[in-house]
Design an enzyme around this catalytic site. Structure first.
Site, PDB file in Angstrom:
ATOM      1  CB  SER A 174      34.582  34.122  27.908  1.00  0.00           C
ATOM      2  OG  SER A 174      33.336  34.156  27.249  1.00  0.00           O
ATOM      3  CE1 TYR A 180      36.156  39.502  25.852  1.00  0.00           C
ATOM      4  CE2 TYR A 180      34.831  37.701  24.997  1.00  0.00           C
ATOM      5  CZ  TYR A 180      35.231  38.489  26.056  1.00  0.00           C
ATOM      6  OH  TYR A 180      34.722  38.271  27.314  1.00  0.00           O
TER       7      TYR A 180
HETATM    8  N1  LIG Z   1      29.832  40.231  30.511  1.00  0.00           N
HETATM    9  C1  LIG Z   1      29.851  39.020  29.984  1.00  0.00           C
HETATM   10  O1  LIG Z   1      28.861  38.538  29.405  1.00  0.00           O
HETATM   11  C2  LIG Z   1      31.093  38.189  30.082  1.00  0.00           C
HETATM   12  C3  LIG Z   1      31.014  36.848  29.675  1.00  0.00           C
HETATM   13  C4  LIG Z   1      32.136  36.039  29.806  1.00  0.00           C
HETATM   14  C5  LIG Z   1      33.297  36.552  30.341  1.00  0.00           C
HETATM   15  N2  LIG Z   1      33.350  37.862  30.736  1.00  0.00           N
HETATM   16  C6  LIG Z   1      34.599  38.347  31.309  1.00  0.00           C
HETATM   17  O2  LIG Z   1      34.362  38.855  32.601  1.00  0.00           O
HETATM   18  C7  LIG Z   1      35.433  39.771  32.918  1.00  0.00           C
HETATM   19  C8  LIG Z   1      34.845  41.038  33.512  1.00  0.00           C
HETATM   20  O3  LIG Z   1      34.060  41.674  32.528  1.00  0.00           O
HETATM   21  P1  LIG Z   1      32.648  42.391  32.826  1.00  0.00           P
HETATM   22  O4  LIG Z   1      31.689  41.803  31.848  1.00  0.00           O
HETATM   23  O5  LIG Z   1      32.353  42.338  34.262  1.00  0.00           O
HETATM   24  O6  LIG Z   1      32.882  43.876  32.275  1.00  0.00           O
HETATM   25  P2  LIG Z   1      33.659  45.121  32.875  1.00  0.00           P
HETATM   26  O7  LIG Z   1      32.901  45.683  34.002  1.00  0.00           O
HETATM   27  O8  LIG Z   1      33.940  45.993  31.707  1.00  0.00           O
HETATM   28  O9  LIG Z   1      35.023  44.490  33.439  1.00  0.00           O
HETATM   29  C9  LIG Z   1      36.258  44.572  32.781  1.00  0.00           C
HETATM   30  C10 LIG Z   1      37.252  45.074  33.790  1.00  0.00           C
HETATM   31  O10 LIG Z   1      38.559  45.030  33.206  1.00  0.00           O
HETATM   32  C11 LIG Z   1      39.245  46.175  33.679  1.00  0.00           C
HETATM   33  N3  LIG Z   1      40.310  46.486  32.729  1.00  0.00           N
HETATM   34  C12 LIG Z   1      40.208  46.664  31.391  1.00  0.00           C
HETATM   35  N4  LIG Z   1      41.402  46.982  30.876  1.00  0.00           N
HETATM   36  C13 LIG Z   1      42.273  46.992  31.922  1.00  0.00           C
HETATM   37  C14 LIG Z   1      43.659  47.271  32.041  1.00  0.00           C
HETATM   38  N5  LIG Z   1      44.413  47.610  30.972  1.00  0.00           N
HETATM   39  N6  LIG Z   1      44.237  47.203  33.257  1.00  0.00           N
HETATM   40  C15 LIG Z   1      43.497  46.875  34.349  1.00  0.00           C
HETATM   41  N7  LIG Z   1      42.183  46.600  34.312  1.00  0.00           N
HETATM   42  C16 LIG Z   1      41.580  46.677  33.100  1.00  0.00           C
HETATM   43  C17 LIG Z   1      38.188  47.278  33.699  1.00  0.00           C
HETATM   44  O11 LIG Z   1      38.539  48.320  34.597  1.00  0.00           O
HETATM   45  P3  LIG Z   1      39.157  49.719  34.080  1.00  0.00           P
HETATM   46  O12 LIG Z   1      38.431  50.079  32.820  1.00  0.00           O
HETATM   47  O13 LIG Z   1      38.914  50.643  35.215  1.00  0.00           O
HETATM   48  O14 LIG Z   1      40.602  49.445  33.844  1.00  0.00           O
HETATM   49  C18 LIG Z   1      36.973  46.514  34.210  1.00  0.00           C
HETATM   50  O15 LIG Z   1      36.875  46.590  35.610  1.00  0.00           O
HETATM   51  C19 LIG Z   1      36.194  39.989  31.609  1.00  0.00           C
HETATM   52  O16 LIG Z   1      37.351  39.185  31.604  1.00  0.00           O
HETATM   53  C20 LIG Z   1      35.232  39.499  30.554  1.00  0.00           C
HETATM   54  O17 LIG Z   1      35.893  39.080  29.379  1.00  0.00           O
HETATM   55  C21 LIG Z   1      32.281  38.686  30.628  1.00  0.00           C
END
Ligand SMILES: NC(=O)c1ccc[n+]([C@@H]2O[C@H](COP(=O)([O-])OP(=O)(O)OC[C@H]3O[C@@H](n4cnc5c(N)ncnc54)[C@H](OP(=O)(O)O)[C@@H]3O)[C@@H](O)[C@H]2O)c1
Length: 253
Positions: free
Chosen positions: A138, A151
């Site tokens: 990120s 985070y």
């Molecule tokens: N949204 C933003 O603005 C943003 C910005 C920069 C970076 N990111 C990054 O993008 C990535 C995806 O996030 P998102 O925003 O798309 O939100 P999200 O839909 O909540 O994605 C997070 C994913 O991580 C999985 N996860 C969490 N804990 C886990 C575990 N213990 N084992 C296996 N899987 C696990 C969740 O699936 P389960 O709950 O089913 O396990 C979920 O599919 C993350 O790394 C986040 O930090 C997001």
């Protein structure tokens, strides 16, 4: 595009958000995609949209399961051309009152989850003669900002670790990629109560990530550009100026 047909990918965090959108995009280009995460129902829902996507439930905090699921994915797909680690959890923590269990859960998922998977994934890619190893870090990892303690720290550590791995794994034909998105809509950001500048749609963010992975070889895939350049300029400021800006991000009392 440099992609070849019938490539294989494994996306951790593929049951929701950017991971699910990336899985759909790759499948639409003919890739076979394994998706993992803890919620089997969410994985099944994404997989039901394409015969090229298959669900592999996995909790990245479970080292034994990591080994077993990797073996299953390789048995089914034959190899892993592209591995994307996108599992993460986020919640604000209060300085002076850090909840040890919550802090540990963030580190154990976002950072140690990747570390736990790194050995078997690198071993597999070495065995098959190369591949792409990508992590969704990120722009939050560029530096520390108020209210994002654990985070940001995990994302900063991931960026640092990936810089190390990029050089170390190059001789084995393993290309390490660091994806640094700004804000996009997802379950993770739905709980944010602060302004999110240049907020993107999930699909747009996934498109930028996939285009970067398949259409370039560079280390960092960062977007949206306007936010990235602002933050990179901020990173170059002397600390008195840097902290003058971060002070303005503190909530009003
Ligand atoms: N949204 C933003 O603005 C943003 C910005 C920069 C970076 N990111 C990054 O993008 C990535 C995806 O996030 P998102 O925003 O798309 O939100 P999200 O839909 O909540 O994605 C997070 C994913 O991580 C999985 N996860 C969490 N804990 C886990 C575990 N213990 N084992 C296996 N899987 C696990 C969740 O699936 P389960 O709950 O089913 O396990 C979920 O599919 C993350 O790394 C986040 O930090 C997001």
């Amino acid at each position: 595009m440099s992609e070849a047909p019938s490539r294989t990918a494994w996306i951790i965090g593929g049951g929701s958000g950017i991971g699910a959108a990336m899985a759909r995009l790759l499948a639409s280009r003919g890739w076979r995609v394994a998706i993992s995460g803890r919620r089997a129902d969410r994985l099944a829902e994404v997989a039901s949209g394409s015969r090229l996507i298959a669900p592999y439930p996995l909790d990245v905090t479970d080292a034994i399961a990591v080994q077993a699921v990797l073996q299953q994915v390789v048995a089914d797909l034959g190899r892993i051309d592209l591995y994307v680690f996108g599992a993460a959890t986020w919640q604000p923590l209060t300085v002076g009152d850090y909840d040890f269990a919550k802090f540990q859960r963030l580190v154990d998922t976002n950072l140690m989850g990747f570390v736990r998977m790194a050995n078997p994934v690198v071993a597999q890619m070495t065995h098959q003669g190369g591949g792409q190893l990508a992590v969704i870090a990120s722009v939050a990892g560029y530096f520390g900002l108020p209210r994002a303690a654990a985070y940001n720290a995990t994302k900063g550590a991931l960026i640092n670790l990936l810089q190390t791995m990029r050089t170390e794994l190059e001789p084995r034909g393993i290309r390490v990629r660091m994806i640094a998105p700004g804000f996009f809509k997802s379950e993770l950001t739905a709980k944010n109560d602060f302004p999110m500048p240049f907020l993107m749609e999930t699909e747009a963010a996934a498109q930028r990530a996939v285009d970067g992975l398949l259409g370039s070889t560079r280390f960092e895939i960062a977007f949206p550009r306007r936010l990235v350049w602002l933050l990179k300029l901020m990173r170059m400021l002397p600390y008195p100026l840097f902290f003058a800006i971060t002070r303005m991000m503190m909530p009003k009392r």
